[in-house]
Design an enzyme around this catalytic site. Structure first.
Site, PDB file in Angstrom:
ATOM      1  N   GLU A 172      32.328  78.158  -3.313  1.00 49.23           N
ATOM      2  CA  GLU A 172      32.030  79.490  -3.172  1.00 49.23           C
ATOM      3  C   GLU A 172      31.315  80.008  -4.454  1.00 49.23           C
ATOM      4  O   GLU A 172      31.760  79.582  -5.466  1.00 49.23           O
ATOM      5  CB  GLU A 172      33.431  80.397  -2.884  1.00 49.23           C
ATOM      6  CG  GLU A 172      34.072  80.420  -1.550  1.00 49.23           C
ATOM      7  CD  GLU A 172      35.329  81.459  -1.735  1.00 49.23           C
ATOM      8  OE1 GLU A 172      35.402  82.265  -2.413  1.00 49.23           O
ATOM      9  OE2 GLU A 172      36.057  81.206  -0.838  1.00 49.23           O
ATOM     10  N   LYS A 203      38.151  94.223   4.701  1.00 50.02           N
ATOM     11  CA  LYS A 203      39.099  93.482   3.663  1.00 50.02           C
ATOM     12  C   LYS A 203      39.531  94.278   2.778  1.00 50.02           C
ATOM     13  O   LYS A 203      38.976  95.516   2.161  1.00 50.02           O
ATOM     14  CB  LYS A 203      37.882  92.300   3.097  1.00 50.02           C
ATOM     15  CG  LYS A 203      38.846  91.357   2.154  1.00 50.02           C
ATOM     16  CD  LYS A 203      37.949  90.424   1.631  1.00 50.02           C
ATOM     17  CE  LYS A 203      38.452  89.328   0.713  1.00 50.02           C
ATOM     18  NZ  LYS A 203      37.723  88.427  -0.087  1.00 50.02           N
ATOM     19  N   GLU A 245      32.624  91.839   4.742  1.00 49.98           N
ATOM     20  CA  GLU A 245      33.942  91.988   5.277  1.00 49.98           C
ATOM     21  C   GLU A 245      34.538  93.397   5.264  1.00 49.98           C
ATOM     22  O   GLU A 245      35.175  94.019   4.431  1.00 49.98           O
ATOM     23  CB  GLU A 245      34.835  91.007   4.704  1.00 49.98           C
ATOM     24  CG  GLU A 245      34.467  89.600   4.811  1.00 49.98           C
ATOM     25  CD  GLU A 245      35.314  88.663   4.064  1.00 49.98           C
ATOM     26  OE1 GLU A 245      36.200  88.065   4.566  1.00 49.98           O
ATOM     27  OE2 GLU A 245      35.125  88.548   2.799  1.00 49.98           O
ATOM     28  N   GLU A 284      35.201  93.644  -2.828  1.00 50.59           N
ATOM     29  CA  GLU A 284      35.617  92.753  -2.065  1.00 50.59           C
ATOM     30  C   GLU A 284      34.995  92.866  -0.621  1.00 50.59           C
ATOM     31  O   GLU A 284      34.997  91.873   0.093  1.00 50.59           O
ATOM     32  CB  GLU A 284      36.985  93.085  -2.153  1.00 50.59           C
ATOM     33  CG  GLU A 284      37.950  92.685  -3.276  1.00 50.59           C
ATOM     34  CD  GLU A 284      38.161  91.077  -3.514  1.00 50.59           C
ATOM     35  OE1 GLU A 284      38.080  90.272  -2.475  1.00 50.59           O
ATOM     36  OE2 GLU A 284      37.572  90.814  -4.823  1.00 50.59           O
TER      37      GLU A 284
END
Length: 370
Positions: free
Chosen positions: A188, A245, A242, A251
């Site tokens: 990642e 999330k 996302e 985030e």
């Protein structure tokens, strides 16, 4: 790459039959049509609550046994992903060291990786290094844009970006434990395009800059200062934002695309560093020191002739500005010509001559907008 969740570590470590059933149901029906190359057993277990770490290596062994039963153990590698928190020290890179509190599971895991020629998987985020310590880490250094160098006092190696320094810290930590054959894989890395009010560096421009420079760095096979020419396997986080999330704003905003499948910003995955289209498509941004763009004073005929030459005799790959391709919009001669001009310019040494195009090309400095 297929991941086994931390919640599955207990049953996978206890019973071989659980792993055999999982492999039969979740891997074999899709292989080799899906090009599965790795199975990651757990994710960042040192960051997770509970005592999951002790379950990782037993589960890895059971996965390997299951793969051997079906003859796939040489085609699908088994490993586990880690955060940079697995290190107790990462600067200077030559002083990289694993956290001693993880030694009870790290040593047997590293022995497993070395024996089976599996990679050490690490999640690396220069963004966090800059966000959490802006007085010690410059934004340019985190974005691969630094014109200065950071010198490792122990080795004399020169670092121009945080990414290389963090990878080499892992390599030096491995060498300190006498594991010299294990390769590092970055499972990642990326940069958020939006953040909270305190996350000023989380912008689409910075995200595009980081990932563009990352791709160019990897494709050039330049390696790192400690591992020159070493090929790197990199996974960009992430494909989609996302939107559900939890946590702070950043985030939810690491993706290349929004949940509705429209792009946050576009990337040139060829690594050639050519023209990049921003998400709003109302302007064309350039990342680099100097670029060659089309003159706004050039006639339509001259621009078309110049495009035809660049995409023909000039050997520029102009597929990206064809209909439905990433850089087709905005559909104007000036935009398409700028793409073709800059591609030719960069491929031919970024010299003044390479940006003439009969007077229709002009050089532009970093950050210029058309």
């Amino acid at each position: 790459m297929i991941g086994i969740t931390n919640s599955d570590l207990l049953p996978f470590s206890q019973f071989q039959s659980n792993v055999d059933t999982w492999l039969r149901n979740s891997i074999l029906p899709y292989y080799p049509a899906a090009r599965i190359t790795c199975i990651t057993v757990g994710a960042e277990v040192t960051e997770s609550p509970g005592n999951a770490s002790a379950l990782v290596v037993p589960a890895m062994h059971n996965v390997l046994v299951a793969l051997k039963k079906v003859g796939l153990h040489k085609k699908i590698k088994v490993s586990s992903t880690h955060s940079l928190g697995v290190l107790s020290r990462s600067f200077p890179p030559s002083a990289g060291a694993f956290n001693s509190s993880h030694a009870f599971f790290l040593k047997p895991m590293l022995e497993f990786l070395a024996e089976n020629q599996s990679p050490f998987m690490i999640d690396i985020y220069p963004y966090y290094a800059y966000r959490d310590s802006p007085n010690n880490v410059s934004l340019d250094y985190a974005l691969f844009e630094s014109s200065s160098e950071v010198i490792d006092p122990n080795t004399g190696l020169l670092y121009t970006n945080m990414f290389d320094a963090q990878i080499d810290a892992i390599y030096f930590a491995l060498m300190a434990l006498n594991f010299r054959t294990i390769k590092v894989m970055v499972t990642e890395t990326g940069w958020p395009s939006k953040g909270s009010s305190k996350e000023k560096a989380a912008t689409p421009d910075n995200a595009q800059t980081y990932n563009t420079n990352l791709i160019r760095h990897v494709i050039n096979n330049s390696g790192t200062p400690a591992k020159l020419g070493e090929e790197l396997d990199i996974y960009i986080f992430s494909l989609f934002n996302e939107n559900r999330k939890p946590g702070i704003e950043s985030e939810r905003n690491w993706g290349l695309f929004y949940p509705d499948q429209t792009s946050v910003y576009n990337l040139d995955f060829s690594g050639k560093g050519v023209l990049e289209m921003p998400a709003n498509k109302n302007s064309t941004s350039f990342n680099g020191t100097t670029w060659c763009i089309a003159s706004s004073n050039a006639s339509q005929l001259d621009l078309q002739n110049a495009i035809d030459w660049a995409c023909g005799s000039g050997n520029v790959d102009c597929s990206a500005i064809q209909p439905s391709q990433p850089c087709f919009e905005p559909d104007t001669l000036v935009s398409h010509a700028s793409y073709a001009f800059n591609s030719y310019y960069q491929q031919n040494g970024a010299t003044d001559v390479a940006c003439s195009f009969g007077g229709t090309g002009v050089k532009s400095r970093q950050g210029s907008k058309l």
